[in-house]
Design an enzyme around this catalytic site. Structure first.
Site, short mmCIF file in Angstrom:
data_model
loop_
_atom_site.label_atom_id
_atom_site.label_comp_id
_atom_site.label_asym_id
_atom_site.label_seq_id
_atom_site.Cartn_x
_atom_site.Cartn_y
_atom_site.Cartn_z
N HIS A 1 -2.41 6.13 -1.82
CA HIS A 1 -1.89 5.40 -0.13
C HIS A 1 -0.75 6.12 0.49
O HIS A 1 -1.09 7.09 1.21
CB HIS A 1 -2.02 4.60 0.11
N HIS B 1 -2.18 3.50 -7.63
CA HIS B 1 -3.78 3.66 -7.09
C HIS B 1 -2.20 3.54 -5.51
O HIS B 1 -3.13 4.24 -4.12
CB HIS B 1 -4.36 2.40 -7.24
N GLU B 2 -1.59 2.40 -5.34
CA GLU B 2 -0.96 2.72 -4.27
C GLU B 2 0.38 3.38 -3.81
O GLU B 2 0.54 3.79 -2.31
CB GLU B 2 0.23 1.26 -3.97
N HIS C 1 -1.44 10.06 0.62
CA HIS C 1 -1.69 10.15 1.93
C HIS C 1 -1.04 9.72 3.34
O HIS C 1 -1.13 11.15 3.96
CB HIS C 1 -2.61 9.70 2.30
#
Length: 703
Positions: free
Chosen positions: A496, A492-493, A499
C-alpha cells in the site's frame, strides 16, 4: 489492510483557497496552535513534539469553517463556470482541514485517548454536515454539471478531465439530484451514520481491551515459550494478560496445550462485543438499517448496489457470483482439512469433536507431521527490523531502485514508531515512511496504511505515509521476533505504501491509493509475493542471534506448506465477505430482530457453515472493516484483488521475474497511475489482457 481516513468526505481532498486561509488566519494567534500552519519539518511532516490534544478541536472547527466559506464562494459565484473557478477551486477548498484531519484520524486509530475520543464524537457529525454542504449544494452541482455536459469542448488534459468526471460522479452518487425535502432526509441519515460508526469504533476498542484474558496459573499457559510468557507477564495484575487481536482466531491458540484455556480465549474473542457491557449488536443493526434506507432514498434496492457503482465489481450479483464459484471448492478443502485434524486428535488419544478453538493447535501438529515445519523453528529468523530493512525495503530496492535511510530527528506520536526517508535511484527525495508495528491498548486492531501528507504536483507535495500493525511486543531485552504471518503483513502494508509513494498526480484527490476498494488491495497483496522469493528471503531471514541465513531445508518446508490450511483460510474469508454483503443487501423495510440470528442465517443459506470448526474471520459484532471503516459492501475486495495479484505475479514469473525492468514497468503502468484512468483498462494495458483466476486457484491448492 488500508484505513480510509476520509470516509465522510468521500473522495474530496480537502485542500484550501489560499486567500480565504490567509484572511482567516490573520485574525488568529497561530503560535498557540501548530496545526493552524504548515509544518516546518521535512516534507511538511506533522510536528508531534508540538501538537497536543487541545489543538485538535479548534483546528478542526476552523478547517470546517474555511472549507464551508470556500465552497459557498464557488457555488454563489456570478462568473461563468470554468474548470479553474469551479473544479480546481473545489479541489483547493480546504487545506487546513485536510492537514489537521490526516493527523487527528491517524491518532484516533493508532494512539487514541479519552480526550481524542470526545473530540471524535463531537466532530464526526460536523464532518458529515460539511460533506452534505458540498455534495448536496444545488448551485454548486449545477456548475459542475454544466462543465460536465460540455467536457468534450473544454480541451482539458486527461487528468483534468478525469478530475471533472470524478467530481460529477461523486455528486450524483451522493444524492445531488434529489429533491430538497429528500436531501434533508439524506442529511439526517448521514449525520446518524457518522455518529454510529464513531460509536461502534469506540465501543469495539473498549470491547477489545476488556476482552483481554488474565491467567493467574502458569500451568494453564503450557506450550508457550519463555519469551512469550515474559511478554505477557503483568506483575501489577498478578498474572499473564493475553490481549485480543481483531480477528476471530487468536495467535496463541496455535501453541496452547490446555484445551480449556484455548476455549476461554476463543470465547472471549467470539463474545467480546456480544452480551458484554460493550455490546455492538444494536449499533450494527441500526447502521445497516440506516444504510439501507439511505440507498432506497437514492433510488437503489440496497446499500451494496449504491456502494459498488465506481468499483470493478459494479454490481452485488457479480460479487455473489464470485462467491458461488469459490465456496464449493473452499468448503470441500476445509472439510478435508477438518477430517485430517480430527484424525490427529484421535491419534493423540483424545476423545472430542474438533471445535474452532482446537483448529490452529492441531493444524500445527498436522503441519509438523506433513511438512516437518514448526513455527518456532522459523521465528528466530524473522527479527522485525531485519525483516523491514533487509526484506521489505530490499525487495523495493531490487524492483524499483529506491533506497532508505532511517531518520531519528523526525518527531513521532509514540516511542515505538520508526521513521525512514526514501530516495529515488538517482538520489532524489521520494518521501517519508513511518512504521508503527506493536500492539497497545490505545490502538485499534488490524493493520493499515494511510497518509500524513498526500502526493500532489499541484501543491508540490511529496508523500508522508505510515503503516500500522499489531504485532506482539517483547519485553525489553528480548528480540522482536515475528511469525511468518506477521512477515506477510509487513510486505502487504508496504505494498500500500509503495502505491502511495509512487503516486505521480497533479491533483491530490486522484493521487496514489485514491482508487476503488476492489483495486486498492491489489498492489498490497501483490507485494506479498516477494516475501518468499529466494533472493529476498535469504537476504532478510537471518537468525537474530547467530546472523546465519535461514537453511534451505526450512525454506523448502515453508514453500511446500504454502497450500496448507488454505481451505480454512479461504472459507473464513468467504464467510466474512458474505456477512458483509448480506448485511448490505437488506431492504430498508426488512425487520432484523436479532443480529446473531441474522448472522447464522446468512452463513446457512450460502452453505458457509457446513464446516463446523471454521468460523468467519470476523464476526459481525467486531467487523470493524464494514461497520467502522470504509469497507461496507467492500470486504469482498480482498478476494477480488487476490485474483489480480496472483495473475500479476504469474506475469512476472513468465517474464524474467525480479528485475528492475519489470519493477519499473509495474511502477509506471500501475503503481504511479492513481485514479487517473479506468482501472480495468489500466490492468489490461499492463497485463496484455484480462486477469485469469487459475493462478489464484493454484496458489490456494484448489486446482
Amino acid at each position: 489492510m488500508k484505513l480510509i481516513l476520509k470516509i465522510l468526505l468521500l473522495s474530496i481532498v480537502v485542500t484550501s483557497c489560499q486567500k480565504n486561509q490567509k484572511d482567516t488566519l490573520s485574525n488568529m494567534n497561530t503560535e498557540t496552535n501548530p496545526l493552524l500552519s504548515e509544518s516546518n519539518l521535512p516534507y511538511f511532516a506533522p510536528d508531534f513534539n508540538s501538537i497536543k490534544n487541545k489543538h485538535f478541536k479548534p483546528a478542526l472547527l476552523e478547517g470546517i469553517k474555511q472549507q464551508k466559506l470556500a465552497v459557498e464562494k464557488i457555488a454563489n459565484s456570478n462568473e461563468t463556470p470554468t474548470f479553474d473557478n469551479t473544479i480546481l477551486a473545489l479541489e483547493k477548498s480546504g487545506a487546513l482541514l485536510d492537514r489537521v484531519s490526516n493527523v487527528f484520524y491517524a491518532l484516533t486509530s493508532a494512539h487514541t485517548n479519552d480526550s481524542i475520543k470526545i473530540i471524535q464524537e463531537e466532530i464526526a457529525p460536523k464532518l458529515s454536515e460539511l460533506n452534505d454542504a458540498i455534495y448536496l449544494n444545488g448551485e454548486l452541482f449545477n456548475r459542475v454539471k454544466e462543465l460536465y455536459n460540455k467536457k468534450d469542448s473544454l480541451k482539458l488534459d486527461s487528468e483534468s478531465l478525469k478530475l471533472l468526471e470524478n467530481y460529477f460522479e461523486n455528486f450524483e452518487i451522493a444524492g445531488a439530484n434529489l429533491s430538497p425535502d429528500k436531501k434533508e432526509i439524506l442529511k439526517k441519515y448521514n449525520t446518524e451514520l457518522a455518529t454510529l460508526t464513531t460509536k461502534f469504533n469506540q465501543t469495539l476498542l473498549e470491547a477489545n481491551n476488556a476482552g483481554a484474558i488474565l491467567i493467574t496459573n502458569q500451568e494453564e499457559l503450557e506450550g508457550l515459550s519463555d519469551s512469550q510468557l515474559k511478554s505477557l507477564k503483568d506483575t501489577a495484575k498478578g498474572g499473564w494478560v493475553i490481549p485480543l487481536q481483531n480477528t476471530t482466531q487468536q495467535p496463541l491458540l496455535q501453541s496452547l496445550t490446555n484445551r480449556k484455556t484455548r476455549e476461554k480465549i476463543f470465547m472471549s474473542s467470539w463474545k467480546r462485543a456480544d452480551g458484554t457491557e460493550n455490546d455492538t449488536k444494536n449499533i450494527i443493526k441500526e447502521i445497516a438499517k440506516i444504510r439501507a434506507s439511505k440507498a432506497a432514498l437514492l433510488g437503489f434496492n440496497n446499500y451494496a448496489e449504491w456502494s459498488l457503482q465506481k468499483t470493478m465489481a459494479k454490481k452485488p450479483e457479480n460479487v455473489f457470483n464470485m462467491f458461488k464459484g469459490l465456496i464449493p471448492a473452499a468448503t470441500k478443502k476445509a472439510q478435508n482439512e477438518s477430517d485430517e485434524i480430527q484424525k490427529m486428535i484421535t491419534a493423540k488419544g483424545e476423545d472430542f469433536t474438533l471445535e474452532p478453538w482446537d483448529w490452529n493447535y492441531y493444524a500445527e501438529m498436522v503441519r509438523k507431521a506433513k511438512y516437518d515445519l514448526d513455527e518456532e523453528q522459523i521465528k528466530p529468523y524473522f527479527q522485525l527490523k531485519t525483516v523491514l530493512e533487509k526484506g521489505v525495503f530490499y525487495a523495493a530496492e531490487k524492483l524499483y531502485g529506491i533506497t532508505f535511510k532511517q531518520r531519528t530527528d523526525i518527531p513521532v506520536y509514540h516511542e515505538d514508531v520508526l521513521v525512514y526517508e526514501l530516495f529515488e535511484e538517482n538520489g532524489d527525495q521520494l518521501g517519508l515512511f513511518y512504521g508503527d508495528f506493536f500492539a497497545r491498548s490505545s490502538k485499534r486492531g488490524g493493520a493499515w496504511m494511510s497518509n500524513f501528507v498526500t502526493q500532489s504536483k499541484l501543491y508540490n507535495k511529496k508523500p508522508v505515509i505510515y503503516n500500522v500493525c499489531n504485532f506482539s511486543k517483547p519485553i525489553q531485552g528480548e528480540p522482536e521476533l515475528l511469525t511468518f504471518d506477521d512477515v506477510m503483513t509487513m510486505f502487504h502494508e508496504f505494498g500500500h505504501a509503495l502505491h502511495g509513494f509512487f503516486a505521480n498526480q497533479q491533483y491530490p484527490s486522484l493521487s496514489g491509493t485514491s482508487v476503488a476498494r476492489d483495486f486498492v488491495e491489489f498492489p498490497s497483496q501483490f507485494n506479498e509475493n516477494w516475501a518468499l522469493h529466494p533472493d529476498i528471503l535469504k537476504n532478510y531471514a537471518l537468525h537474530y542471534d547467530s546472523g546465519q541465513s535461514i537453511p534451505q531445508s526450512l525454506i523448502d518446508k515453508i514453500k511446500k506448506s504454502g497450500t496448507f490450511n488454505q481451505g480454512y483460510s479461504l472459507t473464513e474469508n468467504l464467510a466474512a465477505s458474505n456477512l458483509d454483503m448480506q448485511w448490505h443487501t437488506i431492504n430498508a423495510d426488512d425487520d432484523i430482530s436479532d443480529a446473531n440470528d441474522f448472522e447464522k442465517e446468512a452463513l446457512r443459506t450460502t452453505k458457509l457453515d457446513v464446516v463446523h470448526a471454521v468460523p468467519p474471520r470476523y464476526r459481525s459484532t467486531y467487523f470493524s472493516h464494514i461497520f467502522g471503516s470504509g469497507y461496507a459492501a467492500g470486504y469482498y475486495s480482498y478476494l477480488w484483488t487476490e485474483m489480480l495479484h496472483h495473475d500479476a505475479y504469474n506475469w512476472f514469473e513468465n517474464n524474467g521475474g525480479l528485475t528492475r525492468e519489470n519493477g519499473q514497468r509495474f511502477r509506471n503502468m500501475i503503481l504511479s497511475r492513481g485514479n487517473t484512468i479506468n482501472l480495468d483498462q489500466m490492468y489490461r494495458d499492463w497485463r496484455g489482457g484480462d486477469p485469469k483466476i487459475e493462478p489464484m486457484l493454484k496458489a490456494r491448492g484448489l486446482q
